[in-house]
Design an enzyme around this catalytic site. Structure first.
Site, PDB file in Angstrom:
ATOM      1  N   ARG A  88       2.671  -4.487  -6.267  1.00 34.39           N
ATOM      2  CA  ARG A  88       1.897  -4.089  -5.515  1.00 34.39           C
ATOM      3  C   ARG A  88       2.349  -3.585  -4.280  1.00 34.39           C
ATOM      4  NH1 ARG A  88      -0.329  -8.601  -8.069  1.00 34.39           N
ATOM      5  NH2 ARG A  88      -2.422  -8.405  -9.042  1.00 34.39           N
ATOM      6  N   ASP A 148      -8.878 -13.094  -8.714  1.00 36.80           N
ATOM      7  CA  ASP A 148      -7.855 -13.991  -9.341  1.00 36.80           C
ATOM      8  C   ASP A 148      -8.184 -15.306  -9.489  1.00 36.80           C
ATOM      9  OD1 ASP A 148      -5.924 -12.044  -8.331  1.00 36.80           O
ATOM     10  OD2 ASP A 148      -5.640 -12.955  -6.617  1.00 36.80           O
ATOM     11  N   ARG A 151      -9.722 -14.708 -13.187  1.00 39.14           N
ATOM     12  CA  ARG A 151      -8.965 -14.612 -14.227  1.00 39.14           C
ATOM     13  C   ARG A 151      -8.178 -16.143 -14.392  1.00 39.14           C
ATOM     14  NH1 ARG A 151      -5.802  -9.132 -11.539  1.00 39.14           N
ATOM     15  NH2 ARG A 151      -7.110  -7.833 -12.498  1.00 39.14           N
ATOM     16  N   HIS A 175      -2.334 -12.204  -2.607  1.00 40.11           N
ATOM     17  CA  HIS A 175      -2.766 -11.308  -4.002  1.00 40.11           C
ATOM     18  C   HIS A 175      -1.444 -10.843  -4.386  1.00 40.11           C
ATOM     19  CE1 HIS A 175      -4.949  -9.467  -6.886  1.00 40.11           C
ATOM     20  NE2 HIS A 175      -4.962  -8.118  -6.331  1.00 40.11           N
TER      21      HIS A 175
HETATM   22  N1  LIG Z   1      -7.451  -6.205  -4.356  1.00 40.37           N
HETATM   23  C1  LIG Z   1      -7.553  -5.982  -5.676  1.00 40.37           C
HETATM   24  O1  LIG Z   1      -7.819  -7.084  -6.331  1.00 40.37           O
HETATM   25  C2  LIG Z   1      -7.308  -4.907  -6.467  1.00 40.37           C
HETATM   26  C3  LIG Z   1      -7.870  -4.596  -7.771  1.00 40.37           C
HETATM   27  C4  LIG Z   1      -7.700  -3.469  -8.434  1.00 40.37           C
HETATM   28  C5  LIG Z   1      -7.094  -2.337  -7.614  1.00 40.37           C
HETATM   29  N2  LIG Z   1      -6.630  -2.460  -6.404  1.00 40.37           N
HETATM   30  C6  LIG Z   1      -6.272  -1.451  -5.570  1.00 40.37           C
HETATM   31  O2  LIG Z   1      -7.245  -0.363  -5.627  1.00 40.37           O
HETATM   32  C7  LIG Z   1      -6.685   0.744  -5.413  1.00 40.37           C
HETATM   33  C8  LIG Z   1      -7.324   1.609  -6.171  1.00 40.37           C
HETATM   34  O3  LIG Z   1      -7.384   1.659  -7.525  1.00 40.37           O
HETATM   35  P1  LIG Z   1      -7.859   2.491  -8.471  1.00 40.37           P
HETATM   36  O4  LIG Z   1      -7.644   2.163  -9.949  1.00 40.37           O
HETATM   37  O5  LIG Z   1      -9.410   2.769  -8.183  1.00 40.37           O
HETATM   38  O6  LIG Z   1      -7.061   3.863  -8.228  1.00 40.37           O
HETATM   39  P2  LIG Z   1      -7.795   5.367  -8.714  1.00 40.37           P
HETATM   40  O7  LIG Z   1      -6.558   6.295  -8.413  1.00 40.37           O
HETATM   41  O8  LIG Z   1      -8.561   5.368  -9.699  1.00 40.37           O
HETATM   42  O9  LIG Z   1      -8.720   5.649  -7.328  1.00 40.37           O
HETATM   43  C9  LIG Z   1      -8.288   5.898  -6.380  1.00 40.37           C
HETATM   44  C10 LIG Z   1      -9.206   7.011  -5.345  1.00 40.37           C
HETATM   45  O10 LIG Z   1      -9.035   6.925  -4.097  1.00 40.37           O
HETATM   46  C11 LIG Z   1      -9.159   8.126  -3.609  1.00 40.37           C
HETATM   47  N3  LIG Z   1      -8.376   8.658  -2.367  1.00 40.37           N
HETATM   48  C12 LIG Z   1      -7.154   8.697  -2.070  1.00 40.37           C
HETATM   49  N4  LIG Z   1      -7.130   8.995  -0.647  1.00 40.37           N
HETATM   50  C13 LIG Z   1      -8.358   9.027  -0.285  1.00 40.37           C
HETATM   51  C14 LIG Z   1      -8.784   9.218   0.989  1.00 40.37           C
HETATM   52  N5  LIG Z   1      -7.836   9.627   2.078  1.00 40.37           N
HETATM   53  N6  LIG Z   1     -10.277   9.010   1.363  1.00 40.37           N
HETATM   54  C15 LIG Z   1     -10.859   8.769   0.067  1.00 40.37           C
HETATM   55  N7  LIG Z   1     -10.764   8.778  -1.173  1.00 40.37           N
HETATM   56  C16 LIG Z   1      -9.169   8.902  -1.399  1.00 40.37           C
HETATM   57  C17 LIG Z   1      -8.524   9.309  -4.981  1.00 40.37           C
HETATM   58  O11 LIG Z   1      -9.048  10.625  -4.968  1.00 40.37           O
HETATM   59  C18 LIG Z   1      -8.962   8.420  -5.987  1.00 40.37           C
HETATM   60  O12 LIG Z   1     -10.174   8.928  -6.534  1.00 40.37           O
HETATM   61  C19 LIG Z   1      -5.299   0.692  -5.697  1.00 40.37           C
HETATM   62  O13 LIG Z   1      -4.546   0.503  -4.499  1.00 40.37           O
HETATM   63  C20 LIG Z   1      -5.208  -0.525  -6.410  1.00 40.37           C
HETATM   64  O14 LIG Z   1      -3.963  -1.060  -6.352  1.00 40.37           O
HETATM   65  C21 LIG Z   1      -6.749  -3.869  -5.895  1.00 40.37           C
HETATM   66  O1  LIG Z   2      -2.478  -5.342 -10.202  1.00 35.28           O
HETATM   67  C1  LIG Z   2      -3.054  -4.451  -9.539  1.00 35.28           C
HETATM   68  O2  LIG Z   2      -1.965  -3.845  -9.056  1.00 35.28           O
HETATM   69  C2  LIG Z   2      -4.267  -4.302  -8.964  1.00 35.28           C
HETATM   70  C3  LIG Z   2      -4.875  -5.463  -8.542  1.00 35.28           C
HETATM   71  O3  LIG Z   2      -4.474  -6.101  -7.414  1.00 35.28           O
HETATM   72  C4  LIG Z   2      -5.417  -6.605  -9.607  1.00 35.28           C
HETATM   73  O4  LIG Z   2      -4.970  -7.536  -9.510  1.00 35.28           O
HETATM   74  O5  LIG Z   2      -5.968  -5.827 -10.809  1.00 35.28           O
END
Ligand SMILES: NC(=O)c1ccc[n+]([C@@H]2O[C@H](COP(=O)([O-])OP(=O)(O)OC[C@H]3O[C@@H](n4cnc5c(N)ncnc54)[C@H](O)[C@@H]3O)[C@@H](O)[C@H]2O)c1
Ligand SMILES: O=C(O)C[C@H](O)C(=O)O
Length: 308
Positions: A88, A148, A151, A175
């Site tokens: 990440r 988490d 999970r 995380h």
């Molecule tokens: N914290 C957590 O537990 C957790 C869990 C899952 C995913 N994530 C994170 O969440 C993020 C998104 O994941 P995803 O699978 O939805 O990705 P994704 O690519 O499906 O979606 C991301 C979206 O963000 C948009 N985007 C990019 N720049 C932008 C901006 N400046 N303004 C508005 N929109 C913008 C993109 O066009 C895209 O549609 C990633 O960084 C991922 O690592 C975190």
């Molecule tokens: O694993 C990742 O990169 C996305 C998110 O943080 C998750 O835990 O699913």
């Protein structure tokens, strides 16, 4: 209650769907930079309303933040997800700029907003939002521990061969693949410590599989997960919207709690109408304290790469 979700990709759309289906919000606004994408996701989701029985109004906009004005809660999911084999932390170069710009736009239009940070590396992105938004610390919450912990419970139920509703447990600290701290010492099956049922090998399996939960899914899916992340966010938004005062592990700015300062890290907190109502201090074993401190150091190192 008006909720904005920035990023209408996999996680953002899942957040909007779960929030709407639980029917506790009047309005969800999806924002994306990809032309027409948020509008399309919003329309598709709205066409599930009569099928799934919700009244929440979902709209979409391509970058027009005036449509987000007066949001009570905003969820930041914008940014790139990791690919198999990545950590990440490798996402910081692209995601920090996106999260900073999105935060500025959100706060300009909703000065009293509570922000839930999802984009990775999440603990560092939450820290960035603290440093750049000017919001009070109770209104910035990183989402990691809720996912988490879900999970962890999944893996506990698997090892115990029990229904998931029988088990309880919590994951704190970072995380990240190495910095997660599943609190096995406090996990229970119907109030009985799981350590009474699981041998050392099973305990190790549960802990290790929990820590790499995101990486395992990324390898299977080719991109990171979205259903459980979206559900975890919806639980946090509902706790705020309905002032539930639920105890949820979240990445919060620490000022002395758990021996840490000037860092966002996962700790149990009471989540209600004011966002973070209180950080809960729990007793950790000596080994858990050491692991928490190690996780903090690793996050601190990543935070050092931020440019404000
Ligand atoms: N914290 C957590 O537990 C957790 C869990 C899952 C995913 N994530 C994170 O969440 C993020 C998104 O994941 P995803 O699978 O939805 O990705 P994704 O690519 O499906 O979606 C991301 C979206 O963000 C948009 N985007 C990019 N720049 C932008 C901006 N400046 N303004 C508005 N929109 C913008 C993109 O066009 C895209 O549609 C990633 O960084 C991922 O690592 C975190
Ligand atoms: O694993 C990742 O990169 C996305 C998110 O943080 C998750 O835990 O699913």
């Amino acid at each position: 209650m008006k909720v904005t979700v920035v990023g209408a990709g996999a996680v953002g759309a899942s957040c909007a769907e779960y929030i709407a289906m639980k029917n506790f919000c009047s309005e969800v606004v999806l924002v994306d930079i990809k032309e027409g994408f948020a509008e399309g996701k919003a329309m598709d989701l709205m066409q599930t309303a009569s099928l799934n029985g919700f009244d929440t109004k979902i709209t979409g906009t391509t970058g027009d933040y005036s449509k987000t004005a007066g949001s009570h809660v905003a969820v930041i999911t914008s940014g790139i997800p990791r690919k198999p084999g990545m950590t990440r932390e490798e996402l910081i170069g692209i995601n920090a700029g996106i999260v900073k710009e999105v935060t500025e736009n959100l706060v300009k239009n909703s000065p009293n907003v509570i922000i839930i940070v999802v984009s990775n590396p999440m603990d560092t992105m939450a820290y960035l939002v603290h440093k750049t938004s000017g919001l009070p610390k109770n209104r910035i919450i990183g989402m990691g521990g809720a996912l988490d912990s879900a999970r962890f419970k999944y893996r506990l139920a698997e090892a115990l061969e029990s229904p998931i509703s029988d088990v309880d447990g919590m994951v704190i600290a970072a995380h990240s693949d190495t910095g997660m701290l599943p609190l096995l010492s406090k996990a229970t099956r119907n109030g009985v410590p799981v350590t009474e049922f699981l041998d050392e090998e099973q305990q190790k399996y549960v802990i290790e599989e929990t820590k790499v939960g995101g990486a395992t899914l990324t390898k299977l899916l080719g991109t990171s997960a979205w259903y459980a992340p979206g559900a975890a966010v919806s639980v946090m938004v509902q706790a705020i919207a309905c002032d539930q005062k639920k105890m949820i592990p979240c990445s919060l700015m620490l000022e002395g709690e758990y021996g840490q300062n000037d860092i966002c890290l996962g700790v149990p907190a009471i989540i209600g109408a004011n966002g973070v109502e209180k950080i809960v201090n729990i007793t950790l074993t000596a080994e858990e304290q050491l692991k928490f401190a190690e996780a903090a150091q690793a996050v601190r190192d990543v935070n050092g790469d931020l440019k404000f």
